[in-house]
Scaffold this motif. Structure first.
Motif, PDB file in Angstrom:
ATOM      1  N   PHE A   8      12.540 -11.051  29.551  1.00  0.00           N
ATOM      2  CA  PHE A   8      13.992 -11.171  29.729  1.00  0.00           C
ATOM      3  C   PHE A   8      14.604 -10.076  28.856  1.00  0.00           C
ATOM      4  O   PHE A   8      14.630 -10.230  27.631  1.00  0.00           O
ATOM      5  CB  PHE A   8      14.511 -12.518  29.242  1.00  0.00           C
ATOM      6  N   ALA A  13       8.891 -13.222  26.929  1.00  0.00           N
ATOM      7  CA  ALA A  13       8.803 -14.680  26.762  1.00  0.00           C
ATOM      8  C   ALA A  13       7.392 -15.190  26.997  1.00  0.00           C
ATOM      9  O   ALA A  13       6.934 -16.130  26.357  1.00  0.00           O
ATOM     10  CB  ALA A  13       9.776 -15.362  27.718  1.00  0.00           C
ATOM     11  N   ARG A  32       5.457 -24.483  19.906  1.00  0.00           N
ATOM     12  CA  ARG A  32       6.746 -24.636  19.228  1.00  0.00           C
ATOM     13  C   ARG A  32       7.901 -24.209  20.128  1.00  0.00           C
ATOM     14  O   ARG A  32       7.679 -23.636  21.194  1.00  0.00           O
ATOM     15  CB  ARG A  32       6.755 -23.788  17.950  1.00  0.00           C
ATOM     16  N   ASN A  33       9.118 -24.440  19.664  1.00  0.00           N
ATOM     17  CA  ASN A  33      10.289 -23.981  20.398  1.00  0.00           C
ATOM     18  C   ASN A  33      10.162 -22.475  20.634  1.00  0.00           C
ATOM     19  O   ASN A  33       9.844 -21.723  19.718  1.00  0.00           O
ATOM     20  CB  ASN A  33      11.582 -24.240  19.594  1.00  0.00           C
ATOM     21  N   GLY A  34      10.397 -22.066  21.864  1.00  0.00           N
ATOM     22  CA  GLY A  34      10.359 -20.640  22.179  1.00  0.00           C
ATOM     23  C   GLY A  34       8.971 -20.106  22.459  1.00  0.00           C
ATOM     24  O   GLY A  34       8.785 -18.890  22.620  1.00  0.00           O
ATOM     25  N   ALA A  35       7.967 -20.987  22.534  1.00  0.00           N
ATOM     26  CA  ALA A  35       6.584 -20.521  22.748  1.00  0.00           C
ATOM     27  C   ALA A  35       6.345 -20.004  24.166  1.00  0.00           C
ATOM     28  O   ALA A  35       5.362 -19.293  24.409  1.00  0.00           O
ATOM     29  CB  ALA A  35       5.606 -21.654  22.448  1.00  0.00           C
ATOM     30  N   GLY A  36       7.211 -20.381  25.104  1.00  0.00           N
ATOM     31  CA  GLY A  36       7.054 -19.896  26.476  1.00  0.00           C
ATOM     32  C   GLY A  36       6.697 -20.967  27.489  1.00  0.00           C
ATOM     33  O   GLY A  36       6.392 -20.673  28.646  1.00  0.00           O
ATOM     34  N   LYS A  37       6.772 -22.239  27.081  1.00  0.00           N
ATOM     35  CA  LYS A  37       6.377 -23.345  27.971  1.00  0.00           C
ATOM     36  C   LYS A  37       7.296 -23.449  29.192  1.00  0.00           C
ATOM     37  O   LYS A  37       6.831 -23.473  30.335  1.00  0.00           O
ATOM     38  CB  LYS A  37       6.396 -24.680  27.190  1.00  0.00           C
ATOM     39  N   SER A  38       8.600 -23.518  28.932  1.00  0.00           N
ATOM     40  CA  SER A  38       9.540 -23.694  30.052  1.00  0.00           C
ATOM     41  C   SER A  38       9.550 -22.479  30.970  1.00  0.00           C
ATOM     42  O   SER A  38       9.666 -22.624  32.190  1.00  0.00           O
ATOM     43  CB  SER A  38      10.959 -23.933  29.532  1.00  0.00           C
ATOM     44  N   THR A  39       9.415 -21.308  30.395  1.00  0.00           N
ATOM     45  CA  THR A  39       9.402 -20.099  31.223  1.00  0.00           C
ATOM     46  C   THR A  39       8.194 -20.139  32.162  1.00  0.00           C
ATOM     47  O   THR A  39       8.305 -19.836  33.359  1.00  0.00           O
ATOM     48  CB  THR A  39       9.350 -18.846  30.321  1.00  0.00           C
ATOM     49  N   HIS A 185       6.381 -31.665  23.380  1.00  0.00           N
ATOM     50  CA  HIS A 185       6.130 -31.472  21.951  1.00  0.00           C
ATOM     51  C   HIS A 185       5.339 -32.653  21.395  1.00  0.00           C
ATOM     52  O   HIS A 185       4.981 -32.653  20.226  1.00  0.00           O
ATOM     53  CB  HIS A 185       7.470 -31.385  21.194  1.00  0.00           C
TER      54      HIS A 185
HETATM   55  N1  LIG Z   1      17.018 -16.729  30.532  1.00  0.00           N
HETATM   56  C1  LIG Z   1      16.590 -16.210  29.384  1.00  0.00           C
HETATM   57  N2  LIG Z   1      17.135 -15.083  28.879  1.00  0.00           N
HETATM   58  C2  LIG Z   1      16.692 -14.541  27.719  1.00  0.00           C
HETATM   59  N3  LIG Z   1      15.686 -15.055  26.976  1.00  0.00           N
HETATM   60  C3  LIG Z   1      15.107 -16.175  27.425  1.00  0.00           C
HETATM   61  C4  LIG Z   1      15.518 -16.822  28.645  1.00  0.00           C
HETATM   62  N4  LIG Z   1      14.751 -17.915  28.834  1.00  0.00           N
HETATM   63  C5  LIG Z   1      13.906 -17.969  27.790  1.00  0.00           C
HETATM   64  N5  LIG Z   1      14.119 -16.926  26.944  1.00  0.00           N
HETATM   65  C6  LIG Z   1      13.376 -16.637  25.709  1.00  0.00           C
HETATM   66  O1  LIG Z   1      12.004 -16.713  26.027  1.00  0.00           O
HETATM   67  C7  LIG Z   1      11.263 -17.308  24.955  1.00  0.00           C
HETATM   68  C8  LIG Z   1      10.495 -18.512  25.495  1.00  0.00           C
HETATM   69  O2  LIG Z   1      11.430 -19.535  25.845  1.00  0.00           O
HETATM   70  P1  LIG Z   1      10.980 -20.898  26.551  1.00  0.00           P
HETATM   71  O3  LIG Z   1      12.229 -21.624  26.918  1.00  0.00           O
HETATM   72  O4  LIG Z   1      10.004 -20.600  27.604  1.00  0.00           O
HETATM   73  O5  LIG Z   1      10.240 -21.633  25.348  1.00  0.00           O
HETATM   74  P2  LIG Z   1       9.732 -23.139  25.222  1.00  0.00           P
HETATM   75  O6  LIG Z   1       8.332 -23.073  24.712  1.00  0.00           O
HETATM   76  O7  LIG Z   1       9.971 -23.889  26.468  1.00  0.00           O
HETATM   77  O8  LIG Z   1      10.690 -23.676  24.076  1.00  0.00           O
HETATM   78  P3  LIG Z   1      11.323 -25.150  23.808  1.00  0.00           P
HETATM   79  O9  LIG Z   1      10.226 -25.973  23.226  1.00  0.00           O
HETATM   80  O10 LIG Z   1      12.407 -24.855  22.808  1.00  0.00           O
HETATM   81  O11 LIG Z   1      11.862 -25.662  25.107  1.00  0.00           O
HETATM   82  C9  LIG Z   1      12.287 -17.618  23.873  1.00  0.00           C
HETATM   83  O12 LIG Z   1      12.275 -16.538  22.955  1.00  0.00           O
HETATM   84  C10 LIG Z   1      13.584 -17.683  24.628  1.00  0.00           C
HETATM   85  O13 LIG Z   1      14.659 -17.320  23.796  1.00  0.00           O
END
Ligand SMILES: Nc1ncnc2c1ncn2[C@@H]1O[C@H](COP(=O)(O)OP(=O)(O)OP(=O)(O)O)[C@@H](O)[C@H]1O
Length: 228
Positions: A8, A13, A32-39, A185
């Motif tokens: 992004f 990500a 952890r938060n931001g690890a890339g799971k949701s992406t 988590h």
């Molecule tokens: N639409 C977006 N635009 C810019 N950066 C993004 C976007 N979506 C995710 N990111 C970034 O990508 C990285 C991974 O985010 P992601 O949401 O996949 O993490 P996660 O493991 O699901 O976190 P959480 O546990 O907080 O839900 C983070 O640094 C986040 O800031």
């Protein structure tokens, strides 16, 4: 999924993740938060395209045919996804129409009852608590019995009965041969729901563990060490 990469702007990500989800098995995505799971989940659901890498769902390349992938998967997003002015029953009705499901009503009723949403089936979702919305999102993901079930933070803010119903949905999906991915988590629930876990850090996979390795104090220590 081979070499999945998602960028992004300046942020990488997801950086080259390989995952194979097998029929009848469930895999947890931890980190952890931001690890890339949701992406990772969003790519698998056909919601966002991968920047690079090969992602196939049931033999269909996500980048080439996201619409088919959306049909093949059942996706509970980490946030949102519900129409505030629609009721749970209307959400299910729409899903059934889009997928041309026949005789869907008994399953819809059963799922709503199992998630204790039967009493609010005809109430608009704008007034739902966070946990109620989460439960309905799981119902919607599982409703059409997809071959790939993607649950992003399904336990977040959900009470013990909702957790049990969600664990049952995962078990049912596995029993009918679906591949399941659960992002969470909650290490203990990941263990209960899944037979293996991928631990992500900074967009990369740092470990693949059998759920047995995540249990107890030893599992907690292993997990903490992997989180870095
Ligand atoms: N639409 C977006 N635009 C810019 N950066 C993004 C976007 N979506 C995710 N990111 C970034 O990508 C990285 C991974 O985010 P992601 O949401 O996949 O993490 P996660 O493991 O699901 O976190 P959480 O546990 O907080 O839900 C983070 O640094 C986040 O800031």
């Amino acid at each position: 999924m081979r070499g999945l990469w998602v960028r992004f702007g300046e942020v990488d990500a997801v950086q080259g993740i390989d995952v194979t989800a097998h029929a009848g098995r469930a895999t947890a995505l931890l980190g952890r938060n931001g690890a890339g799971k949701s992406t990772t989940m969003r790519v698998l659901a056909g919601v966002i395209p991968p920047t690079a890498g090969h992602v196939q769902v049931d033999g269909v390349e996500v980048a080439a045919d996201p619409m088919t992938v959306k049909r093949l998967t059942g996706y509970c997003p980490d946030v949102g996804g519900l129409v505030p002015r629609a009721t749970p029953w209307e959400h299910l009705q729409l899903s059934a129409r889009l997928r041309r499901l026949d005789g869907w009503e008994p399953r819809a009723r059963d799922l709503l009852e199992r998630f204790e949403l039967g009493g609010v089936a005809h109430r608009v979702t704008s007034g739902f608590s966070h946990g109620m919305s989460r439960r309905l999102s799981v119902v919607l993901a599982a409703f059409h019995e997809p071959g790939v079930l993607l649950l992003d933070e399904p336990f977040d803010g959900v009470d013990p009965l909702g957790v049990e119903a969600t664990l049952d949905v995962v078990a049912d999906a596995r029993a009918r041969g679906a591949a399941v991915l659960v992002s969470t988590h909650l290490r203990e629930l990941a263990m209960q729901a899944c037979d293996q876990a991928l631990v992500l850090r900074g967009g990369a996979r740092v470990a693949t563990l059998d759920s047995g390795e995540l249990g107890g104090e030893r599992g907690a220590e292993t997990y903490r060490a992997l989180l870095g």
